[in-house]
Scaffold this active site. Sequence first.
Site, PDB file in Angstrom:
ATOM      1  N   CYS A 272     -10.164   0.312   6.561  1.00  0.00           N
ATOM      2  CA  CYS A 272     -10.775  -0.568   5.494  1.00  0.00           C
ATOM      3  C   CYS A 272     -10.544  -2.047   5.711  1.00  0.00           C
ATOM      4  CB  CYS A 272      -9.989  -0.389   4.112  1.00  0.00           C
ATOM      5  SG  CYS A 272      -8.170  -0.260   4.380  1.00  0.00           S
ATOM      6  N   SER A 273      -9.979  -2.920   5.060  1.00  0.00           N
ATOM      7  CA  SER A 273      -9.762  -3.968   5.261  1.00  0.00           C
ATOM      8  C   SER A 273      -8.223  -4.252   6.240  1.00  0.00           C
ATOM      9  CB  SER A 273      -9.925  -5.211   4.590  1.00  0.00           C
ATOM     10  OG  SER A 273      -9.706  -6.541   4.692  1.00  0.00           O
ATOM     11  N   ALA A 274      -7.427  -4.057   5.450  1.00  0.00           N
ATOM     12  CA  ALA A 274      -6.012  -4.118   6.038  1.00  0.00           C
ATOM     13  C   ALA A 274      -5.551  -2.781   6.777  1.00  0.00           C
ATOM     14  CB  ALA A 274      -4.863  -4.403   5.100  1.00  0.00           C
ATOM     15  N   GLY A 275      -6.192  -1.716   6.322  1.00  0.00           N
ATOM     16  CA  GLY A 275      -5.915  -0.336   7.242  1.00  0.00           C
ATOM     17  C   GLY A 275      -4.706   0.322   6.631  1.00  0.00           C
ATOM     18  N   ILE A 276      -4.255   0.210   5.336  1.00  0.00           N
ATOM     19  CA  ILE A 276      -3.328   0.818   4.572  1.00  0.00           C
ATOM     20  C   ILE A 276      -3.551   1.447   3.278  1.00  0.00           C
ATOM     21  CG2 ILE A 276      -1.481  -0.379   5.968  1.00  0.00           C
ATOM     22  CD1 ILE A 276      -1.203  -2.248   3.514  1.00  0.00           C
ATOM     23  N   GLY A 277      -4.213   0.573   2.429  1.00  0.00           N
ATOM     24  CA  GLY A 277      -4.619   1.063   1.089  1.00  0.00           C
ATOM     25  C   GLY A 277      -5.601   2.174   1.039  1.00  0.00           C
ATOM     26  N   ARG A 278      -6.916   1.884   1.049  1.00  0.00           N
ATOM     27  CA  ARG A 278      -7.865   2.854   0.965  1.00  0.00           C
ATOM     28  C   ARG A 278      -7.603   3.729   2.405  1.00  0.00           C
ATOM     29  NH1 ARG A 278     -12.647  -1.577  -0.335  1.00  0.00           N
ATOM     30  NH2 ARG A 278     -11.039  -2.826   0.808  1.00  0.00           N
TER      31      ARG A 278
ATOM     32  N   GLN B  38      -1.273   1.248  -1.166  1.00  0.00           N
ATOM     33  CA  GLN B  38      -0.609   0.241  -1.536  1.00  0.00           C
ATOM     34  C   GLN B  38      -0.312   0.058  -2.908  1.00  0.00           C
ATOM     35  OE1 GLN B  38      -4.169  -2.310  -0.003  1.00  0.00           O
ATOM     36  NE2 GLN B  38      -2.179  -3.799   0.399  1.00  0.00           N
TER      37      GLN B  38
END
Length: 521
Positions: free
Chosen positions: A452-458, A496
Site C-alpha cells: 500500500c503506502s507504508a506496507g503494513i495497514g491495508r 494498523q
Amino acid sequence: MTVEAFRGCLWLDWLFGLSQAHWTALLQKNVLQGQHERDNVWTKEGFYAVVIFLTIFIIIVTCLMVLYRLKEKVEYSDRQFKEPPPPNVHLAPVPVHSAPPRPLQPPPPAHLTSGSSMVQAEAVPKPISTGPASRPSNQIISNVGPAPAASTPVGKSAVSSHAHEPICQPCVPTTEVKPCLSSSPSPFRMKPAAGLQERRGSNVSLVLDMSSLGAVEPLNCGVNTPRESAAQEYLQSAGRTLTRPQLRNTVLNMPVLHAEFAEIPMNFVDPKDLDIPSHGTKNRYKTILPNPHSRVILKAKNSYDPLSSYINANFIRGYLGDEKAYIATQGPMINTVNDFWQMAWQEDCPVIVMITKLKEKNEKCVLYWPERRGIYGKTEVLVNSVRESDHYTVRSLTLKQGGQSRSLEHYWYTSWPDHKTPDSAQPLLQLMADVEEDRLASGSRGPVIVHCSAGIGRTGCFIATTIGCRQLQMEGSVDVLGIVCQLRSDRGGMIQTGEQYEFVHHALCLYESRLSADAGQ
C-alpha cells in the site's frame, strides 16, 4: 478736626483692624491645613517606598539562596561522579573478587561469540564510535529458521528470529572491569523512542546515553529487555481459534475485538537495529522499517555498499507458516523504483497487488510501471494488456533481464481509503480470489508482492484475510489473533487500526457464509 471727623476715623480704623485680623486668621488656617495635607501625602509615599524596598530585598535574598543551593548540588554531583566506585560493588554478573589476579601487561583480546554477533573485550578502553563499523552485526539472514510443521496451529509457530537470539555470556574481567548489559534497571538515562514506536509492546531496543561514560566501553551481550521478551512471547503463543458460529458471534461484539487488538504488540523496529548507513533515504516513513530477521536483501554487485542491497520489504509467512508466501513492502519512491523491480525479478514474483492510490492528500506511491515499455535499472518492463473491472485494474506484464523473460500480473485496487476500511468486503474477496488463482497458476514460483503506502495497514488486511480464508476452507475454523501475531512477527505494525482488525473479521464472516451456502447446495 471736628468730633464727627474723629469718630469717622476711629470707625474706619476699627473696620480696617477687624478686616486685617480676619484675613490673618484665614491665612494662618490655610497654611496649617496645607502643611497638614503635605504631611499626610509624605506619609503614604514613604509607606509605599518601604514596601517596594522590602519586596526587592526579599527577592534578591531568595535568588541568592537558590543559586547557592544549585551550586552545592552541582559540586556534590561532580564529586560523586569523579569518586571511584567502592571495591565491594559488583559491576558484572561474575563477582570481581572471584577472578584470579592478572598481570599488568595487556592480555590478548578475547572473542565472545553469541548467536550471530561477536563481542570483543579489550584491555585498553577505547573511545566510543558511532560509525557502523563499531557496532556488532545483529543481522540475520532472511530465510533462517526451520519451517513449522503442517500440524502447527496458525499463530503458534515459532518465530525464526527467536531461535537465533544471542545468549548473554559472562563478561571476561580484564584490567578494567566492564559491565554487561542485562535486564536489570540501568543507572544510565534511556533515550525515548519516537512516534509510533512508543506504543505499548513495541520492539524498541534499549539505547543508553553513553556521553557520561567517557572512555568506558561496555560490552553489548545482546540481551533483550523484559518488555521485548514479553512481546516476542506474546506474538509466538497468542491465539484464539473461532469456529464458524463463534466467528459470527464475535463480529457482533465490537468492543471485544478492539480490546483484543489493543493487546497485540506492534513489534516496530528501532532505526539503530538496522546496521545500514543512510537507510533512511529509502524509507517512505521514518518509523516504518523492515524487521531485520525477515527483510528482503537485494543481490548487489558492490558488496561494500550495504545500502545497495537494502529495500523496505519483508518476507511474510502464509498458511501453516509457509515460508516466503508474500512480500510486504512500502509503495515505491522515486529513488526506489529500480530496487522494486529488481526485487520482483530476483524473487520471481508472479503477482503484484497494489492497494493504494498514487495520491491521497499526500503522495502515497509513485507511478512505477510504464504505459507500454520502460527500463528500470537492469529490468525491462513491458505492458501487454490492461483489463478494467469495477474496483481494480489488472495489467499483464512481461519482465526481461539478461536474455530471460517472465510474466507477471499487476493488480491495482483503488477502492480502499487510507487508515479506513471499504464499505463492503465483497470487492476484497473477489480480488483475493483472482490473485490466488494467478498464484496457483504460476506453479512453484516466488512470493506475491503486496504493498500500500507504508506496507503494513491495508497490506496486512489483505494478507490476513487471504490466510484466514484458506484456514476456514481447510479447517472449518479461523484464528485471526494468531494470524495477526504471525504477521507482526515478520513485519511490525501489520494491520494498523482496530477498524481494520474488525474489517478482517467481517470479510472472513462473509467468506464463511459463502462456504456454508456452497455446502448447502
